[in-house]
Design a protein around this motif. Sequence first.
Motif, mmCIF file in Angstrom:
data_model
loop_
_atom_site.group_PDB
_atom_site.id
_atom_site.type_symbol
_atom_site.label_atom_id
_atom_site.label_comp_id
_atom_site.label_asym_id
_atom_site.label_seq_id
_atom_site.Cartn_x
_atom_site.Cartn_y
_atom_site.Cartn_z
ATOM 1 N N VAL A 18 0.735 -0.764 0.262
ATOM 2 C CA VAL A 18 0.059 0.328 0.550
ATOM 3 C C VAL A 18 0.588 1.355 0.106
ATOM 4 O O VAL A 18 2.086 1.271 0.549
ATOM 5 N N GLY A 19 0.558 2.046 -0.871
ATOM 6 C CA GLY A 19 1.205 3.364 -1.232
ATOM 7 C C GLY A 19 2.523 3.213 -1.722
ATOM 8 O O GLY A 19 3.421 4.039 -2.069
ATOM 9 N N GLY A 20 2.635 2.055 -2.185
ATOM 10 C CA GLY A 20 3.383 2.503 -3.104
ATOM 11 C C GLY A 20 4.934 1.557 -2.485
ATOM 12 O O GLY A 20 6.123 2.039 -3.535
ATOM 13 N N CYS A 21 4.317 0.535 -1.703
ATOM 14 C CA CYS A 21 5.659 -0.660 -1.267
ATOM 15 C C CYS A 21 5.210 -2.085 -1.835
ATOM 16 O O CYS A 21 4.132 -1.933 -2.129
ATOM 17 N N ILE A 22 5.988 -2.950 -1.797
ATOM 18 C CA ILE A 22 6.434 -3.911 -1.646
ATOM 19 C C ILE A 22 5.937 -4.138 -0.345
ATOM 20 O O ILE A 22 7.075 -4.635 0.342
ATOM 21 N N ARG A 60 8.049 -6.548 -12.207
ATOM 22 C CA ARG A 60 6.128 -6.147 -12.437
ATOM 23 C C ARG A 60 6.266 -5.923 -11.040
ATOM 24 O O ARG A 60 5.866 -4.768 -11.075
ATOM 25 N N LEU A 61 7.171 -6.643 -9.747
ATOM 26 C CA LEU A 61 7.298 -5.573 -8.260
ATOM 27 C C LEU A 61 7.548 -4.145 -8.246
ATOM 28 O O LEU A 61 7.198 -3.197 -8.290
ATOM 29 N N ARG A 62 8.730 -4.839 -8.965
ATOM 30 C CA ARG A 62 9.315 -3.396 -9.031
ATOM 31 C C ARG A 62 9.315 -2.200 -9.572
ATOM 32 O O ARG A 62 9.563 -1.101 -9.025
ATOM 33 N N GLU A 63 8.402 -2.665 -10.527
ATOM 34 C CA GLU A 63 8.015 -1.436 -11.965
ATOM 35 C C GLU A 63 6.348 -0.463 -10.763
ATOM 36 O O GLU A 63 7.121 0.432 -10.836
ATOM 37 N N MET A 64 5.822 -1.689 -10.027
ATOM 38 C CA MET A 64 4.960 -0.813 -9.149
ATOM 39 C C MET A 64 5.726 -0.533 -8.508
ATOM 40 O O MET A 64 5.083 1.539 -7.885
ATOM 41 N N ASN A 114 10.718 2.075 -2.692
ATOM 42 C CA ASN A 114 11.598 3.101 -3.889
ATOM 43 C C ASN A 114 11.936 3.934 -2.679
ATOM 44 O O ASN A 114 11.558 4.760 -1.579
ATOM 45 N N ALA A 115 13.435 4.511 -2.545
ATOM 46 C CA ALA A 115 14.147 5.379 -0.912
ATOM 47 C C ALA A 115 13.929 6.651 -1.243
ATOM 48 O O ALA A 115 13.481 7.041 0.036
ATOM 49 N N ASP A 116 13.136 7.004 -2.395
ATOM 50 C CA ASP A 116 12.676 8.892 -2.440
ATOM 51 C C ASP A 116 11.558 8.862 -1.914
ATOM 52 O O ASP A 116 11.004 9.006 -0.882
ATOM 53 N N LYS A 117 10.591 7.508 -2.228
ATOM 54 C CA LYS A 117 9.359 7.368 -1.323
ATOM 55 C C LYS A 117 9.320 7.241 0.389
ATOM 56 O O LYS A 117 8.289 7.508 0.676
ATOM 57 N N TRP A 118 10.171 6.885 0.437
ATOM 58 C CA TRP A 118 10.562 6.176 1.333
ATOM 59 C C TRP A 118 10.800 7.132 2.383
ATOM 60 O O TRP A 118 10.153 8.119 3.447
ATOM 61 N N ASN A 119 11.907 8.310 1.678
ATOM 62 C CA ASN A 119 12.106 9.104 3.093
ATOM 63 C C ASN A 119 10.945 10.553 2.746
ATOM 64 O O ASN A 119 10.610 11.113 3.919
ATOM 65 N N GLU A 120 10.275 10.095 2.001
ATOM 66 C CA GLU A 120 8.669 11.163 2.009
ATOM 67 C C GLU A 120 7.891 11.164 3.210
ATOM 68 O O GLU A 120 7.343 11.478 3.635
ATOM 69 N N LYS A 121 7.683 9.864 2.747
ATOM 70 C CA LYS A 121 7.062 9.067 3.870
ATOM 71 C C LYS A 121 7.513 9.538 5.143
ATOM 72 O O LYS A 121 6.236 9.581 5.842
ATOM 73 N N ASN A 122 8.352 9.103 5.200
ATOM 74 C CA ASN A 122 9.074 9.002 7.153
ATOM 75 C C ASN A 122 9.524 10.379 6.927
ATOM 76 O O ASN A 122 9.590 10.676 8.042
ATOM 77 N N SER A 123 8.715 11.039 6.886
ATOM 78 C CA SER A 123 9.281 12.432 6.890
ATOM 79 C C SER A 123 7.959 13.476 7.447
ATOM 80 O O SER A 123 7.676 14.750 7.450
#
Length: 142
Positions: free
Chosen positions: A40-44, A94-98, A118-127
């Motif tokens: 959910v939210g762009g993760c695996i 397929r999962l890497r692309e999602m 994705n490292a950038d998405k994680w930094n955004e979620k975690n901030s």
Amino acid sequence: MAGKMLKGSYTQSVDAKGRMAFPAKLRELMGESYVLTRGVGGCIFVFTPELFDAKAEKLSEQPMTATITVQRTLMANAVDVDADKQGRILIPQRLREMAGIDSEAVVTGVTDHCEIWNADKWNEKNSISDEEYMKALEAAGF
């Protein structure tokens, strides 16, 4: 894994074939076999096979009309993976692309499962702000 909570975040390199070292501390708790699926939210999501089966069983006990979308998404995207001798897992394209994962990912422990971001998405979620964090803690009864 009973009684052990998965925690921490680990930045990992992902090679051109989609292989990534699964963090040793998490492997110690989860073992060497995993089920990866769309999160959910762009993760695996990363589950142990036993936990994945338990969650799927719980879904199958609910009325199909209430859970069919979750069942389709969760099950259609689920893949079994095993860590190799070097502790690496292969994340299917397929999962890497999602998840938008290319050369760098963050693996986070989330109580009973892990997530790969994705490292950038994680930094955004975690901030999130302290105010947002406090509201979320309160809503969770923490």
